[in-house]
Motif scaffolding. Structure first.
Motif, mmCIF file in Angstrom:
data_model
loop_
_atom_site.group_PDB
_atom_site.id
_atom_site.type_symbol
_atom_site.label_atom_id
_atom_site.label_comp_id
_atom_site.label_asym_id
_atom_site.label_seq_id
_atom_site.Cartn_x
_atom_site.Cartn_y
_atom_site.Cartn_z
ATOM 1 N N ILE A 668 0.864 -1.175 0.000
ATOM 2 C CA ILE A 668 0.000 0.000 0.000
ATOM 3 C C ILE A 668 0.908 1.236 0.000
ATOM 4 C CG2 ILE A 668 -1.811 1.236 1.229
ATOM 5 C CD1 ILE A 668 -2.662 -1.479 0.109
ATOM 6 N N ALA A 669 0.601 2.190 -0.870
ATOM 7 C CA ALA A 669 1.462 3.368 -1.044
ATOM 8 C C ALA A 669 1.674 4.104 0.280
ATOM 9 C CB ALA A 669 0.850 4.305 -2.083
ATOM 10 N N ASP A 670 2.912 4.548 0.475
ATOM 11 C CA ASP A 670 3.275 5.289 1.692
ATOM 12 C C ASP A 670 3.954 6.586 1.251
ATOM 13 O OD1 ASP A 670 3.884 6.161 4.185
ATOM 14 O OD2 ASP A 670 5.121 4.444 4.759
ATOM 15 N N SER A 739 -2.287 16.049 8.943
ATOM 16 C CA SER A 739 -1.833 15.359 7.728
ATOM 17 C C SER A 739 -1.423 13.924 8.030
ATOM 18 C CB SER A 739 -0.658 16.118 7.102
ATOM 19 O OG SER A 739 -1.036 17.420 6.721
ATOM 20 N N LEU A 740 -0.770 13.741 9.165
ATOM 21 C CA LEU A 740 -0.389 12.381 9.555
ATOM 22 C C LEU A 740 -1.622 11.499 9.733
ATOM 23 C CD1 LEU A 740 2.470 12.955 12.163
ATOM 24 C CD2 LEU A 740 2.706 12.243 9.784
ATOM 25 N N MET A 741 -2.632 12.038 10.410
ATOM 26 C CA MET A 741 -3.825 11.259 10.664
ATOM 27 C C MET A 741 -4.607 10.979 9.379
ATOM 28 S SD MET A 741 -3.699 10.475 13.728
ATOM 29 C CE MET A 741 -2.797 10.926 15.210
ATOM 30 N N GLN A 745 -5.402 7.327 7.917
ATOM 31 C CA GLN A 745 -6.758 6.918 7.596
ATOM 32 C C GLN A 745 -6.862 6.453 6.146
ATOM 33 O OE1 GLN A 745 -9.789 9.750 8.611
ATOM 34 N NE2 GLN A 745 -11.336 8.786 7.322
ATOM 35 N N LYS A 746 -6.262 7.164 5.253
ATOM 36 C CA LYS A 746 -6.317 6.795 3.841
ATOM 37 C C LYS A 746 -5.666 5.447 3.592
ATOM 38 C CE LYS A 746 -4.559 8.209 -0.681
ATOM 39 N NZ LYS A 746 -3.728 9.186 -1.419
ATOM 40 N N ARG A 747 -4.494 5.225 4.185
ATOM 41 C CA ARG A 747 -3.775 3.968 3.946
ATOM 42 C C ARG A 747 -4.508 2.781 4.554
ATOM 43 N NH1 ARG A 747 1.011 2.910 5.972
ATOM 44 N NH2 ARG A 747 1.663 1.653 4.179
ATOM 45 N N VAL A 748 -5.008 2.902 5.778
ATOM 46 C CA VAL A 748 -5.685 1.778 6.426
ATOM 47 C C VAL A 748 -6.980 1.443 5.701
ATOM 48 C CG1 VAL A 748 -6.814 1.014 8.541
ATOM 49 C CG2 VAL A 748 -4.634 2.220 8.670
ATOM 50 N N ILE A 749 -7.753 2.448 5.329
ATOM 51 C CA ILE A 749 -9.003 2.187 4.613
ATOM 52 C C ILE A 749 -8.702 1.571 3.242
ATOM 53 C CG2 ILE A 749 -11.054 3.229 3.622
ATOM 54 C CD1 ILE A 749 -11.065 2.982 6.673
ATOM 55 N N GLU A 750 -7.669 2.052 2.578
ATOM 56 C CA GLU A 750 -7.290 1.466 1.292
ATOM 57 C C GLU A 750 -6.855 0.010 1.463
ATOM 58 O OE1 GLU A 750 -4.052 2.095 -2.355
ATOM 59 O OE2 GLU A 750 -4.091 3.479 -0.639
ATOM 60 N N TRP A 751 -6.114 -0.258 2.521
ATOM 61 C CA TRP A 751 -5.662 -1.624 2.813
ATOM 62 C C TRP A 751 -6.856 -2.547 3.037
ATOM 63 C CZ3 TRP A 751 -5.617 -3.799 8.043
ATOM 64 C CH2 TRP A 751 -5.004 -5.046 8.112
ATOM 65 N N LEU A 752 -7.839 -2.091 3.782
ATOM 66 C CA LEU A 752 -9.030 -2.894 3.997
ATOM 67 C C LEU A 752 -9.821 -3.060 2.704
ATOM 68 C CD1 LEU A 752 -10.387 -1.503 7.391
ATOM 69 C CD2 LEU A 752 -9.221 -3.675 7.018
ATOM 70 N N THR A 753 -9.945 -1.996 1.950
ATOM 71 C CA THR A 753 -10.792 -2.022 0.757
ATOM 72 C C THR A 753 -10.239 -2.961 -0.306
ATOM 73 O OG1 THR A 753 -11.474 0.260 1.193
ATOM 74 C CG2 THR A 753 -11.856 -0.601 -1.022
ATOM 75 N N VAL A 754 -8.955 -2.883 -0.598
ATOM 76 C CA VAL A 754 -8.388 -3.727 -1.658
ATOM 77 C C VAL A 754 -8.382 -5.195 -1.244
ATOM 78 C CG1 VAL A 754 -6.975 -1.865 -2.596
ATOM 79 C CG2 VAL A 754 -6.021 -3.344 -0.832
#
Length: 1434
Positions: A668-670, A739-741, A745-754
């Motif tokens: 997942i992109a970081d 921005s950190l939060m 949030q974006k990375r974790v939700i993307e991880w769950l979604t994919v």
């Protein structure tokens, strides 16, 4: 390491005494320790897990005068014997059974000094290595001198019996004359051969030398033939001739194993073809001086080539194999490794091939269930799991997990099944190059797995144990077939002969049993069913295919849902193979390989297969037959939830791995964060590994304050702080935290979604994403910074909002700007510009305060305002009041809100009665459950209002449970796989599969902001097609119906253990499928489905009689065909107080409202009469019994019914049998009748006046009826030979009234009419025994079946135990059958019941003369099994 087994570092037990010698037997797990100081051998035994050891006994050698100091001990494998050798070379054996420990009589004296000794693994021989001074003098010993180099060495082999016969002495020429201090030797079974293996540094370095020992027994005489592979072969001629011969074929034992490897396994597999290069290096060790390398090498090469030609003659194909034969000679002083040259190869490929070299066992069938393995070992008892998902998550397949997870290409699954010894493993090995064990007998236990691959596909190969064997039950075969069909792209069913026999049909019938358990799935049960028929002549192939298709059509036509359609999607092919020794066999494997290449695979990647494989294994093991797709979702959610805490807290998976797509390992992109700030536009700080929340595991930082401080340090390391700039640094840091939060949030939700893309429509998946989003939003609220003023300056506080300490900007609190006045004066006076000395964030001009630029008098409102600068900011000598630089003086009182520590933000001059701080929102936390956010009401004093309701501005998840009718989800929970049933007749293990419980899902509707609840009902899904399951449970196993709520028709379920039932029977003891029960015990060890199938013909059920209110009329008898009320007599025989109804199998399932779990063929069998022909010509074996041809509970067939069309005969009680017997076996019948004084009781009377009008007369009348029935059989020809009858009358004493007379009505005339005395059972039995003894000496009577019918109306008074007496009589004459009849109160019949049980007969309770007569008639008619049933009496 085996799970549950301690490593070598774990101490199991510490012994108080030391030991001088030890021995261990792996088969029995027994350890023997010899202690010379006390002259004793202590015996211990390990448990099966090797985690505990217990003492089992001690052999006190001091009790035996002949035993001296022991120098060697050894345990005989698999036996309770131990061998000893003392310092006088005495060899003896001790027995240490649980009941005795003693020395046996036999012993022998070894002829010489013992050097080494051991027992052969087959426990047949004892081998001792001795050094003799003179070969001709075999009895001379050699004492310890420390130097054995000059002695002749012999291996002496003794027969391991009390006689210790010496079988053979083997001269060990290689060891003679050498120092044997470092000699290592062992006796090993290599394949079927027994070898003596030697290793010594004085011989060739790194070379093992072996002797092949053959023991055979012609004419009961033992011989031993030893083959020395290094024996010298002298050529004819003088001493100058060279020796260069290679020993004969039989002596090259090592080549037999090479030949075996090429013969039993694939030389060049046809499925995974690759060009292989194999180098076989033969090292020749010169045994003597004269040795010619060239001739010896040539002879050895010719010998090896002869092996290869034999393999080619068997059809072995060497076309893809580059076989190199290398022959070298090892000189005496040459190091072994010097003759080899290294070969470079890819280390990665080599490791992969090494990892899959040995197959791993994944499961085994046992106790009617599938037992799973972890890394090839049984699951340890301390490993915890509760359901399918948790069990699947702990399954491991050793190194195969690594291979499968790392494979990026396509994959297919091939399984091999069939009857035992049908060549399953052999075919799979030659198809794909696997190394499954092959043998003529049973060589596969359970399910084994290995993998092979080519450039495109990885092939998972599964080898199943033989089906239809006596080691496995029908249910175990069914479970194995479901496993194979579920996951295989091709199931190869091996058939050894070319006919569809009954055994194969029975196996397919077991496949059919699994159809009802299979649920539709778009990824499973899609394979090809390939029947590989062996040993077929090429000319018969088409006829064979036609026959098999016809037979399969017939089998499948018995039901609308056949196993080929449900389990294999209708895909089938038939391949014929000639005998495997023919070359055509291997050519036909190419046809099979082509079928494998053409079959489609349902697996997107290897990880999907691994997930499905573990889930299918777990579902079958727990016998959870719910939808596989629902378990996939649960599995994926389980995996994601296991990492979710770490993902939210640290932005990475548990264990430090980055967030990835689980199916392909894509990260997942970081990306770096971007700040909308003039100070810093981007920030290179990775999200992965950055702690932003408190971990529930208490790892890392444990408070948000610590986390904020850590982030502040990282921020300040990259962004320079400007204390003089009011609000700029605070805003930048807040932007940084936000921005950190947001990135987290974006990375974790993307991880769950994919990772849940495939299941995104599922309600549980949606709920997971909603819950995670809520947590992340709440986490963002936790990093909001305080906006109050610093207590030491005028900058903004940078602590977390709502902190309880003093407000602080965490800076120097000093203004860092230049003095405004100095800068103005510099232009005039060119003086130095000083720094401002005011506190940070002040308003007005900057003042250095050192050059007296301004008036320094105290402000007029000092100590009355919260933001006063104290000193007057006007110029020196100004006019008017002293005013500081504060633009607006504020009230210095604390906020009027209780608990708020902020100061009032109202202007000092303004009149106000309430002190109000700068905080605008209500500080109270949202009242909704589990919400940690602050009340969103813009009223700081909101909580002081009456009935104030505190809500944040967000939606909230509803915490209520779904209210829709039915069951949201059925949870199948594994309680414990193996339990012990503690019964009165013994204990046994059984498998308690699982329990089902109703699970109500949570409401999925979000509660709108500022409200307590949502409108409408609570539901767990908003989809219109959501399914709620039926809430009706099976009354026996309590499994839920699997159909939707409100369905039409019968309920349906998979069924489990019958934990709500108990055994009801007309006999005390019940034997069922190898398990022993007593009437009244629980049926929890049995399963609904398998119980019914095992009962077979005439199977019925019992239920409590549902009587109507105020009436004794039975309901089911009137409402259902196939139901009848149990008579009081039968009820008493069953030992049940409550009224019962008996129902046929079909009527019972209709009554309980569930679909019949058995198939059509079984239901037809249940509906048939279970009476069987009593003729001894059937030998009592179940498969040869001749059953009544009528339906269950049919009306009696009239005796005179014409049976010309159907044949057979009609029994006296109205049953028609298709068998024809020239005679019904005659019996030697002995009536043992109680004629005590109680038999003169007149409470009942016979119908015929010719008999005494009392109980005894009723007995005589019944005897007459019995005799009459038997004579009728004689008259109609069904009884070819007449019965013999005897009558024993007993009271206190007994006498024989009639002895061994042909059955006749006149027998009744000889019976006395009066009774007298007490009742002593043993007196009558002793007289009956004497009659049996005399009849045994008469061949014409001894051939008849002995039957004793024992009748009494009272309790036993004195004498020997009658039950023991019956057992004794039964032991003497196993054919004897003893029936007992109770004439009186049942409470007095306990002994009679036990007597009937001991005599393999029946006990019958008689309450009146009519029932007594019927009891005797029953014994003269057809036979039927003892009745028992599992009944829910609740």
């Amino acid at each position: 390491m085996k799970l549950g087994v301690p490593s070598s570092k774990v101490s199991i037990r510490t012994f108080k005494r030391g030991h001088d010698l030890w021995a261990f037997d792996e088969d029995s797990r027994i350890l023997a320790l010899y202690d010379r100081s006390v002259c004793s051998i202590h015996l211990f035994r390990f448990d099966e897990k090797y985690i505990d050891i217990v003492r089992i006994g001690e052999i006190e050698l001091s009790k035996y005068a002949d035993i001296k100091n022991v120098i060697w001990i050894g345990l005989v494998p698999g036996k309770r014997d131990i061998l000893l050798v003392d310092d006088e070379n005495r060899l003896c054996v001790y027995e240490f059974s649980p009941h005795r420990m003693m020395m046996r009589h036999g012993y022998t004296i070894l002829p010489a000094q013992l050097i080494k000794a051991f027992i052969t693994p087959d426990a047949l021989c004892f081998v001792v290595i001795c050094a003799l001074t003179d070969i001709g003098n075999e009895g001379e010993d050699v004492r310890k001198t420390g130097d054995l180099s000059s002695k002749e060495m012999f291996a002496i082999v003794y027969l391991l019996e009390d006689s210790f016969i010496e079988l053979k002495r083997l001269p060990l020429g290689l060891l003679s004359g050498r120092n044997v201090q470092d000699l290592h030797l062992a006796c090993k079974l290599i394949g079927p051969q027994l070898h003596l293996v030697f290793l010594s540094s004085v011989m060739h370095s790194h070379v093992l030398t072996s002797y092949l020992i053959e023991v055979y027994s012609p004419q009961q005489k033992y011989h031993l033939h030893a083959i020395n592979p290094n024996a010298e072969t002298c050529a004819a001629g003088d001493d100058g001739d060279k020796t260069h011969e290679v020993p004969c074929n039989g002596s090259l034992a090592a080549l037999n194993h090479i030949f075996h490897g090429f013969d039993k396994y694939a030389v060049s597999p046809l499925l995974c073809q690759e060009r292989k290069t194999i180098s076989l290096t033969f090292v020749l060790c010169s045994p003597c001086h004269g040795w010619e390398d060239g001739i010896a090498k040539r002879n050895c090469e010719n010998h090896v080539n002869s092996y290869i030609q034999r393999l080619k003659g068997k059809g072995k194909v060497f076309q893809e194999l580059d076989l190199k034969l290398i022959f070298k000679t090892l000189m005496n002083d040459q190091a072994f490794e010097e003759i080899f040259s290294g070969r470079k190869q890819n280390i990665g490929e080599w490791i992969q091939k090494l990892l899959c070299l040995v197959p791993v066992q994944v499961a085994r069938a046992e106790n009617n269930m599938l037992r799973l393995m972890i890394d090839g070992f049984e699951i340890a008892s301390n490993v915890q799991f509760s359901d399918v998902v948790s069990l699947a998550n702990i399954l491991r397949f050793g190194t195969y997990d690594l291979l499968l997870e790392s494979w990026k290409g396509k994959m297919k699954v091939i399984s091999s099944m069939g009857k035992q010894s049908s060549g399953k493993s052999y075919l799979l090995n030659h198809l794909a190059g696997s190394l499954f064990d092959v043998a003529g007998g049973r060589c596969t236990d359970g399910v084994w797995m290995t993998v092979r691959w080519d450039s495109e596909y990885m092939y998972v190969l599964l080898d199943f144990e033989g089906l239809g064997s006596f080691e496995r039950s029908d249910q175990e075969d069914m479970l194995l077939s479901i496993l194979s069909a579920a996951i295989s792209n091709m199931t190869i069913f091996n058939k050894k002969d070319s006919h569809m026999d009954k055994e194969t049909e029975a196996i397919f019938q077991r496949f059919q049993h699994g159809v009802n358990l299979v649920k539709a799935d778009d990824k499973l049960f899609k394979g090809l069913f390939c029947i590989a028929v062996k040993d077929v002549d090429c000319a018969d192939v088409e006829d064979l295919k036609r026959e098999f298709f016809q037979k399969l059509t017939i089998i499948c036509s018995r039901t609308s849902e056949n196993f080929l359609m449900r389990m294999y999607d209708g895909q089938i092919c038939i391949l014929a193979f000639p005998p495997f020794q023919q070359q055509e066999y291997h050519l036909n494997i190419e046809m099979l390989a082509s079928e494998v290449r053409e079959v489609e695979s349902q697996y997107a990647n290897s990880r999907r297969f691994l997930q499905d494989f573990k889930l299918v294994l777990s579902q079958i093991s727990i016998q959870d037959w719910s939808s596989m797709n629902s378990r996939r979702i649960m599995m994926r959610i389980f995996v994601l939830r296991s990492h979710l805490e770490s993902a939210i807290t640290l932005g990475q998976c548990k264990g430090g791995e980055v967030l990835v797509v689980l199916d392909n390992d894509e990260s997942i992109a970081d990306d770096p964060i971007h700040l909308e700030s003039e100070i810093c536009s981007s920030f290179q700080l990775k999200d992965s590994g950055l702690q932003l929340a408190i971990s529930s595991t208490e790892e890392g930082m444990t408070s948000m304050d610590d986390i904020i401080e850590s982030l502040r340090a990282k921020f300040q390391a990259a962004v320079q702080r400007e204390d003089g700039s009011k609000g700029t640094s605070h805003a930048s840091f807040q932007c940084f935290l936000n921005s950190l939060m947001e990135r987290r949030q974006k990375r974790v939700i993307e991880w769950l979604t994919v990772n849940m893309e495939e299941f995104k429509e599922d309600d549980d998946v949606r709920q997971l994403i909603i819950d995670t989003t809520t947590r992340l939003v709440e986490l963002k609220d936790k990093v909001l910074l305080c906006k109050c003023q610093c207590s030491k300056c005028f900058l903004t506080c940078v602590y977390v909002k709502g902190h309880h300490s003093d407000h602080s900007c965490l800076g120097t609190h000093l203004c860092l700007q230049e003095c405004t006045f100095c800068r103005e004066e510099q232009a005039i006076q060119c003086s130095k510009v000083m720094k401002c000395r005011e506190v940070a964030g002040h308003s007005g001009s900057h003042d250095c305060t050192k050059r007296m630029h301004s008036c320094q008098h105290t402000c007029k409102v000092y100590e009355q305002a919260s933001n006063c600068y104290k000193k007057c900011s006007l110029r020196v000598n100004h006019e008017g009041e002293h005013i500081c630089k504060s633009l607006q003086h504020m009230c210095r009182e604390k906020c009027s809100l209780p608990g708020c520590e902020n100061t009032c933000n109202t202007p000092f001059e303004a009149e106000h009665t309430q002190h109000v701080c700068s905080e605008q929102f209500c500080p109270v936390q949202c009242i909704m459950p589990y919400c940690t956010r602050q009340c969103a009401t813009e009223d700081h004093f909101h909580k002081l209002k009456y009935h104030a309701q505190h809500f944040c501005s967000s939606e909230h998840p509803c915490t209520a449970k779904c209210e829709a009718p039915g069951v949201c989800n059925v949870v199948t929970e594994l309680v414990k796989q193996t339990k012990v049933f503690h019964g009165k007749r013994g204990d046994f293990e059984y498998d308690f599969v699982s329990e089902q419980s109703e699970f109500r899902k949570g409401c999925c509707i979000m509660i709108p902001p500022f409200t307590y609840k949502h409108s409408g009902p609570h539901v767990h899904s908003l989809k219109t097609n959501v399914i709620h399951y039926c809430d009706v449970r099976c009354p026996n196993c309590e499994y839920y119906c699997q159909l939707p709520f409100g369905h039409v028709g019968l309920h349906n379920t998979a069924h489990g253990n019958m934990r709500k039932t108990q055994f009801v029977a007309d006999t005390k003891n019940i034997d069922f499928q190898g398990r022993k029960y007593v009437r009244g015990e629980s049926g929890v060890a049995e399963m609904c489905l398998m119980y019914c199938r095992a009962r077979g013909r005439g199977h019925t059920h019992l239920i409590p009689c549902p009587k109507t209110k105020g009436s004794n009329v039975c309901c089911t008898e009137k409402l259902y065909d196939g139901a009848r009320h149990v008579t009081k007599k039968m009820q008493l025989n069953l030992g049940v107080k409550e009224p019962l109804d008996q129902m046929t199998h079909a009527a019972y399932w209709e009554y309980v409202g569930f679909k019949d779990p058995c198939d059509k063929y079984e239901r037809e069998s249940f509906a048939l009469c279970d009476h069987y022909c009593p003729s001894e010509e059937h030998n009592g074996r179940t498969e040869e019994k001749s059953y009544c041809t009528k339906k269950l509970w049919h009306d009696p067939v009239p005796k005179d019914t014409c049976m010309r069309s159907t044949g057979g005969y009609v029994s006296e009680d109205g049953h028609h049998f298709s068998c024809i017997h020239t005679t019904i076996a005659p019996h030697n019948v002995i009536f043992v009748v109680d004629r005590s004084s109680s038999m003169e009781n007149y409470d009942i009377k016979p119908n015929l006046k010719m008999f005494p009008q009392n109980r005894l007369g009723c007995v005589y009348e019944s005897l007459l009826g019995f005799i009459t029935l038997r004579l009728q059989d004689l008259s109609c020809g069904s009884l070819g030979e007449i019965d013999t009858i005897s009558v024993v009358l007993f009271a206190s004493n007994a006498h024989i009234q009639v002895e061994l007379k042909p059955i006749s009505v006149s027998v009744i005339d000889d019976l006395p009419r009066q009774g007298a005395g007490n009742t002593t059972y043993s007196s009558g039995l002793e007289k009956a025994e004497s009659i049996l003894n005399r009849s045994s000496r008469k061949p014409e009577i001894h051939s008849k079946t002995p039957v004793i019918i024992f009748l009494s109306d009272g309790e036993n008074n004195g004498g020997i135990d009658p039950v023991s007496k019956v057992r004794e009589m039964k032991r003497k004459n196993p054919r004897l059958i003893l029936h007992t009849i109770m004439y009186g109160n049942e409470s007095s019949g306990g002994i009679l019941k036990d007597m009937a049980s001991a005599g393999s007969g029946e006990y019958q309770l008689t309450l009146n003369a009519v029932e007594l007569s019927k009891s005797f008639e029953y014994l003269a008619k057809s036979l039927k099994p003892n009745f028992f049933s599992l009944c829910n009496l609740e």
